[in-house]
Motif scaffolding. Structure first.
Motif, PDB file in Angstrom:
ATOM      1  N   GLU A 437       0.808  -1.095  -0.245  1.00  0.00           N
ATOM      2  CA  GLU A 437       0.135   0.280  -0.159  1.00  0.00           C
ATOM      3  C   GLU A 437       0.794   1.210  -0.290  1.00  0.00           C
ATOM      4  OE1 GLU A 437      -3.811  -1.230   2.335  1.00  0.00           O
ATOM      5  OE2 GLU A 437      -2.152  -1.618   3.258  1.00  0.00           O
ATOM      6  N   THR A 438       1.486   1.338   0.379  1.00  0.00           N
ATOM      7  CA  THR A 438       2.793   2.550   0.530  1.00  0.00           C
ATOM      8  C   THR A 438       2.990   2.599  -0.378  1.00  0.00           C
ATOM      9  OG1 THR A 438       3.988   2.216   3.070  1.00  0.00           O
ATOM     10  CG2 THR A 438       5.099   3.191   1.726  1.00  0.00           C
ATOM     11  N   LEU A 439       3.646   2.053  -1.020  1.00  0.00           N
ATOM     12  CA  LEU A 439       4.513   2.046  -2.462  1.00  0.00           C
ATOM     13  C   LEU A 439       3.009   1.962  -3.656  1.00  0.00           C
ATOM     14  CD1 LEU A 439       6.539  -1.231  -2.695  1.00  0.00           C
ATOM     15  CD2 LEU A 439       7.183   1.326  -3.262  1.00  0.00           C
ATOM     16  N   HIS A 456       9.522   5.702  11.249  1.00  0.00           N
ATOM     17  CA  HIS A 456       8.519   5.715  12.376  1.00  0.00           C
ATOM     18  C   HIS A 456       8.366   4.337  11.877  1.00  0.00           C
ATOM     19  CE1 HIS A 456       4.314   4.852  13.506  1.00  0.00           C
ATOM     20  NE2 HIS A 456       4.304   5.584  13.793  1.00  0.00           N
ATOM     21  N   GLY A 457       9.658   3.298  12.750  1.00  0.00           N
ATOM     22  CA  GLY A 457       9.419   2.023  11.908  1.00  0.00           C
ATOM     23  C   GLY A 457      10.392   2.070  12.399  1.00  0.00           C
ATOM     24  N   ASP A 458      10.769   0.109  13.268  1.00  0.00           N
ATOM     25  CA  ASP A 458      11.374  -0.755  13.671  1.00  0.00           C
ATOM     26  C   ASP A 458      13.099  -1.086  12.959  1.00  0.00           C
ATOM     27  OD1 ASP A 458      10.907  -0.595  15.973  1.00  0.00           O
ATOM     28  OD2 ASP A 458       9.719  -2.726  15.163  1.00  0.00           O
ATOM     29  N   PRO A 459      14.129  -0.763  12.999  1.00  0.00           N
ATOM     30  CA  PRO A 459      14.997  -1.143  11.826  1.00  0.00           C
ATOM     31  C   PRO A 459      15.225  -2.436  11.043  1.00  0.00           C
ATOM     32  CG  PRO A 459      15.633  -1.278  14.482  1.00  0.00           C
ATOM     33  CD  PRO A 459      14.570  -1.171  14.577  1.00  0.00           C
ATOM     34  N   VAL A 460      14.201  -3.266  10.762  1.00  0.00           N
ATOM     35  CA  VAL A 460      13.630  -4.879   9.843  1.00  0.00           C
ATOM     36  C   VAL A 460      13.304  -3.948   8.957  1.00  0.00           C
ATOM     37  CG1 VAL A 460      13.075  -6.995   9.791  1.00  0.00           C
ATOM     38  CG2 VAL A 460      14.816  -6.568  11.618  1.00  0.00           C
ATOM     39  N   ALA A 461      11.735  -3.344   9.662  1.00  0.00           N
ATOM     40  CA  ALA A 461      11.229  -2.653   8.398  1.00  0.00           C
ATOM     41  C   ALA A 461      11.864  -1.606   8.129  1.00  0.00           C
ATOM     42  CB  ALA A 461       9.908  -2.558   9.828  1.00  0.00           C
ATOM     43  N   LEU A 462      12.241  -0.693   8.367  1.00  0.00           N
ATOM     44  CA  LEU A 462      13.295   0.393   7.772  1.00  0.00           C
ATOM     45  C   LEU A 462      13.923   0.170   6.467  1.00  0.00           C
ATOM     46  CD1 LEU A 462      13.570   2.530  11.241  1.00  0.00           C
ATOM     47  CD2 LEU A 462      12.383   3.564   9.415  1.00  0.00           C
ATOM     48  N   ALA A 463      14.982  -1.243   7.336  1.00  0.00           N
ATOM     49  CA  ALA A 463      16.142  -1.362   6.071  1.00  0.00           C
ATOM     50  C   ALA A 463      15.076  -1.830   4.462  1.00  0.00           C
ATOM     51  CB  ALA A 463      16.537  -2.381   6.528  1.00  0.00           C
ATOM     52  N   ALA A 464      13.723  -3.056   5.003  1.00  0.00           N
ATOM     53  CA  ALA A 464      12.995  -3.820   3.665  1.00  0.00           C
ATOM     54  C   ALA A 464      11.940  -3.053   2.985  1.00  0.00           C
ATOM     55  CB  ALA A 464      12.263  -4.522   4.741  1.00  0.00           C
ATOM     56  N   THR A 470      14.266   1.409  -3.320  1.00  0.00           N
ATOM     57  CA  THR A 470      15.368   1.692  -4.152  1.00  0.00           C
ATOM     58  C   THR A 470      15.837   0.978  -5.333  1.00  0.00           C
ATOM     59  OG1 THR A 470      16.832   2.022  -2.210  1.00  0.00           O
ATOM     60  CG2 THR A 470      18.360   1.441  -3.888  1.00  0.00           C
ATOM     61  N   ALA A 471      14.713  -0.174  -5.093  1.00  0.00           N
ATOM     62  CA  ALA A 471      14.489  -1.154  -6.384  1.00  0.00           C
ATOM     63  C   ALA A 471      13.194  -0.992  -7.189  1.00  0.00           C
ATOM     64  CB  ALA A 471      14.747  -2.854  -5.489  1.00  0.00           C
ATOM     65  N   GLU A 472      12.571  -0.789  -6.581  1.00  0.00           N
ATOM     66  CA  GLU A 472      11.675  -0.548  -6.864  1.00  0.00           C
ATOM     67  C   GLU A 472      11.369   1.031  -8.330  1.00  0.00           C
ATOM     68  OE1 GLU A 472       7.294  -2.010  -6.271  1.00  0.00           O
ATOM     69  OE2 GLU A 472       8.673  -4.062  -5.681  1.00  0.00           O
ATOM     70  N   LYS A 473      11.840   2.381  -7.284  1.00  0.00           N
ATOM     71  CA  LYS A 473      10.960   3.120  -8.081  1.00  0.00           C
ATOM     72  C   LYS A 473      12.997   4.010  -7.788  1.00  0.00           C
ATOM     73  CE  LYS A 473       7.837   4.875  -7.315  1.00  0.00           C
ATOM     74  NZ  LYS A 473       6.737   4.231  -7.756  1.00  0.00           N
ATOM     75  N   GLN A 474      14.093   3.698  -7.695  1.00  0.00           N
ATOM     76  CA  GLN A 474      15.370   4.388  -8.009  1.00  0.00           C
ATOM     77  C   GLN A 474      15.369   4.792  -7.066  1.00  0.00           C
ATOM     78  OE1 GLN A 474      13.999   2.822 -11.577  1.00  0.00           O
ATOM     79  NE2 GLN A 474      14.769   0.615 -10.155  1.00  0.00           N
ATOM     80  N   TRP A 475      14.949   5.626  -5.984  1.00  0.00           N
ATOM     81  CA  TRP A 475      14.388   7.231  -5.963  1.00  0.00           C
ATOM     82  C   TRP A 475      15.906   7.204  -4.421  1.00  0.00           C
ATOM     83  CZ3 TRP A 475       8.991   8.365  -3.539  1.00  0.00           C
ATOM     84  CH2 TRP A 475       8.093   8.431  -4.779  1.00  0.00           C
ATOM     85  N   PRO A 476      16.104   8.223  -4.450  1.00  0.00           N
ATOM     86  CA  PRO A 476      17.138   8.324  -3.458  1.00  0.00           C
ATOM     87  C   PRO A 476      16.765   7.889  -1.867  1.00  0.00           C
ATOM     88  CG  PRO A 476      16.860  10.534  -4.383  1.00  0.00           C
ATOM     89  CD  PRO A 476      16.089   9.651  -4.909  1.00  0.00           C
ATOM     90  N   VAL A 477      16.763   7.275  -1.598  1.00  0.00           N
ATOM     91  CA  VAL A 477      16.526   7.447  -0.144  1.00  0.00           C
ATOM     92  C   VAL A 477      17.598   6.555   1.584  1.00  0.00           C
ATOM     93  CG1 VAL A 477      15.041   5.110   1.186  1.00  0.00           C
ATOM     94  CG2 VAL A 477      14.652   4.864  -0.437  1.00  0.00           C
TER      95      VAL A 477
END
Ligand SMILES: [Zn+2]
Length: 490
Positions: A437-439, A456-464, A470-477
């Protein structure tokens, strides 16, 4: 060119404590002012002084009324913040329920409180989709050449929830707050936004997908089982937001004749007040609700009235109580099931707890950490006829978590009770977007933000989520770190 910077004072590397500081040539805008919640090491941060002087903050902007976004306000004010707090009108209403307001304390303390305490009068309501200046002609000391503006855009996460779009010096900074979901009842879909130079994006479910929507099938099964056993169904629920969704489904399943019509009791003063705020703002909610309200105008409501009349609560002034109930039910018609009763007084609550009548009882708190639901649980948990249904996330260490994990006994109000009731849980009612939904929401952008900061996320969720964007939109994150300060390029 003016200098712009962001400092992450909370909800960086964790899900709570949202506080994002935007500095414009030394002027300070704090977006969200949330409490850290959960683990003790996080909660201790609420007692540490902020790294900046609260009195040096010019204005606060709130995205919504959840405590992890607004609960630090009373402390900020008592530490010296005196400015205005911009939010939507509904956020102001819900803040009146969730934040202690010094205007309500004893008169003899009022003078002291007015000097040091938080009052709801500081909240400055601004309707959706209106761009307003954060300071104006009245504060020339704040620099008239650079007046930032804020606009609230419906985020579909809670009544009044918004993204805060701040524009300053030709830059647009979109503070995403919490992002709602698509195709859900009660709340509208998150509003698409076409562009921003800088985006702050929540990542609560950055590594997860929600259960597919089952159109109420599991809830219907649980209610039918509970009804077949002739017991009570106790639903511990967070008082604001979740109650509305539970009632929506119960009402809809009744209307579709997928469950029997049972007495439904809402036993939470805060939930009753919030339900009235929701009902008064159907235009800000899902379009479905207005239709639902129209359907409820006639037969259902008459049944509710006679149901209320048949109650025996031993009230001294039963007639005026009935009047209150009827007016109350009319006000919340969009959410009122056929035989709904709102429990106002502790006396009514005690009578309901003592009753063996098969019924559905909704009471807070949602994780059974406190509130009136504890007494309902104590009275029902040891009888196999009864059912307890949890409808939200159950944090580690809470009674709710122990029960859904299969505890065979549970301590309530100082006594240990064997667990014999059926314990169920429904996980589909989250108010946060999952990663798909975010994407989907990000796909509404017509150009990539110059930078997307994940908060606003735990480290695992943030990294995911960073990996997926990065993979789907190639935006700087960039995953924001606690107390990190970043410049916004001119
Ligand atoms: Zn929230």
């Amino acid at each position: 060119m003016p200098s712009l910077s962001l400092t992450f004072l909370g909800a960086a590397g964790t899900v709570t404590g949202s506080k994002h500081l935007l500095e414009v040539d030394g002027r300070r805008i704090l977006v969200d002012c949330g409490l850290f919640q959960g683990l003790k090491e996080l909660r201790l941060r609420n007692w540490e002084p902020l790294p900046i002087e609260p009195a040096s903050i010019d204005v606060v902007v709130l995205t919504h009324a959840h405590l992890d976004h607004c609960g630090y306000l009373p402390r900020l004010v008592s530490a010296g913040f005196r400015g205005r707090i911009f939010c939507t009108p509904a956020t102001k209403e819900l803040c009146s329920l969730v934040l202690p307001d010094s205007a309500h304390i004893q008169e003899e303390d009022a003078r002291e409180a007015n000097r040091h305490g938080f009052t709801l009068g500081q909240l400055q309501p601004v309707g959706y989709d209106r761009e307003v200046p954060l300071w104006g002609q009245t504060r020339p000391d704040l620099g008239l050449t650079l007046v930032p503006t804020v606009e609230f855009i419906n985020a579909g996460h809670l009544l009044g929830s918004a993204y805060a779009r701040v524009k300053v010096a030709g830059k647009t900074i979109l503070f995403g707050g919490d992002l709602g979901r698509y195709g859900r009842p009660v709340l509208p879909d998150p509003t698409p936004v076409p562009e921003a130079d800088v985006l702050l994006l929540e990542s609560t479910y950055g590594d997860r997908l929600h259960e597919a929507d089952d159109n109420g099938a599991r809830l219907a099964a649980i209610v039918n089982d509970a009804a077949a056993r002739g017991g009570k169904l106790i639903i511990p629920s967070f008082a604001i937001g979740r109650v509305e969704e539970v009632l929506y489904w119960l009402k809809r399943l009744e209307e579709e004749k997928r469950i029997p019509v049972l007495p439904v009791y809402l036993d939470s003063p805060m939930a009753i007040a919030a339900l009235q705020f929701y009902s008064a703002r159907l235009n800000e909610l899902d379009a479905d609700l207005a239709v639902s309200e129209t359907r409820s105008q006639r037969p259902g409501l008459r049944d509710s009235v006679s149901e209320v009349r048949s109650q025996r609560f031993g009230l001294r002034d039963a007639v005026s109580e009935v009047g209150l109930q009827v007016r109350g039910l009319r006000r919340v018609a969009a959410f009122a099931t056929t035989r709904m009763t709102m429990i106002a007084s502790p006396r009514q609550s005690a009578d309901l707890i003592a009753s063996r009548q098969p019924s559905i009882v909704i009471a807070s708190s949602g994780m059974a950490t406190g509130g009136r639901v504890l007494r309902h649980l104590a009275a029902t948990i040891s009888n196999p006829k009864n059912t307890v249904m949890f409808v939200g996330y159950q944090a580690a260490g809470t009674r709710g978590r122990l029960l859904v994990d299969g505890a065979t006994e549970i301590k309530l109000l100082g006594r240990v009770y064997p667990v014999a009731a059926h314990v169920e849980r429904i996980d589909s009612m989250s108010a946060h977007a999952d990663y798909s939904e975010t994407l989907r929401w990000l796909s509404g952008f017509t150009r990539a933000p110059g930078m997307t900061y994940l908060v606003h996320g735990d480290p695992v969720a943030l990294a995911a989520l960073a990996g997926r964007i990065t993979a789907e939109k190639q935006w700087p994150v960039h995953v924001a770190a606690h107390l990190e300060r970043v410049a916004i390029p001119a």
